[in-house]
Design a protein around this motif. Sequence first.
Motif, PDB file in Angstrom:
ATOM      1  N   UNK A  74     -14.188-106.468  -7.805  1.00  0.00           N
ATOM      2  CA  UNK A  74     -14.339-105.154  -7.596  1.00  0.00           C
ATOM      3  C   UNK A  74     -13.177-104.610  -7.140  1.00  0.00           C
ATOM      4  N   UNK A  75     -12.277-105.205  -6.100  1.00  0.00           N
ATOM      5  CA  UNK A  75     -11.131-104.526  -5.665  1.00  0.00           C
ATOM      6  C   UNK A  75      -9.749-104.976  -6.132  1.00  0.00           C
ATOM      7  N   UNK A  76      -9.920-106.167  -6.916  1.00  0.00           N
ATOM      8  CA  UNK A  76      -8.479-106.790  -7.112  1.00  0.00           C
ATOM      9  C   UNK A  76      -8.337-106.561  -8.826  1.00  0.00           C
ATOM     10  N   UNK A  77      -7.233-105.783  -9.083  1.00  0.00           N
ATOM     11  CA  UNK A  77      -6.739-105.279 -10.469  1.00  0.00           C
ATOM     12  C   UNK A  77      -5.620-106.031 -10.880  1.00  0.00           C
ATOM     13  N   UNK A  78      -4.743-106.551  -9.936  1.00  0.00           N
ATOM     14  CA  UNK A  78      -3.882-107.276 -10.403  1.00  0.00           C
ATOM     15  C   UNK A  78      -3.440-108.463  -9.090  1.00  0.00           C
ATOM     16  N   UNK A  79      -2.621-109.517  -9.633  1.00  0.00           N
ATOM     17  CA  UNK A  79      -2.172-110.335  -8.490  1.00  0.00           C
ATOM     18  C   UNK A  79      -0.809-110.942  -9.160  1.00  0.00           C
TER      19      UNK A  79
END
Length: 224
Positions: free
Chosen positions: A45-50
Amino acid sequence: MNMIKITNSASLFSKLTKSLLVLPVLLTAQQVHADGMESVKTFYEKTQSVRANFHQTVTDRQGRKVQEVQGTMQLKRPNKFRWDYNKPYEQQIISDGKQVWLYDTELAQVTVRDTTKALGSSPAALLAGGKAIEETFALSNAEIKGNTDNKDNLNWVSAQPKDKESGFEKILLGFKDNQIQEMTLVDSFGHHTKIVFSNVEVNPSLNEKSFLFKVPKGVDVVGE
């Protein structure tokens, strides 16, 4: 997705990195840790990139180490990712969201596949996919067998591919503070791949060019 004795390091490493596109994992779930599913929910839900460094170790069915390599990874939803493996096994796996490129520098060869065919029930899809991941994986809380301290205080989640023909068993994901820290994978031949992430950055600003691949001069391109 033969490792007891290494006779061709480049060929072996190519098989190992390709397995990222179709990853399985041996999961030994014994106790339910309530925070695991909450961690994976927050991750999607909250991680769009790493962006992170990684250390990858492969052992054979007998537990003997047959390969060890380090590198860097980047991912951006949906379905964009980049894995750069350092020497002595230099390879790149890059997806622009439409195509996946696997570049083996030693073999001077690039394999290109459509993402809809390359990802499927794979670890790459599991990390870079979206909330609809439960359409292809059955997710559940898990812990490693015999580990009463929940290994490094990580919250573990099992991802079971729903595709029975995937050739894999399960994928085990370890989270800490809702950030991916570790993956454990086992292929149908019993090879165990452990990937430990470090210097993990959540939602960094990533250059779109990082997910584009330009075929180097003199490199053969093979489609699958």
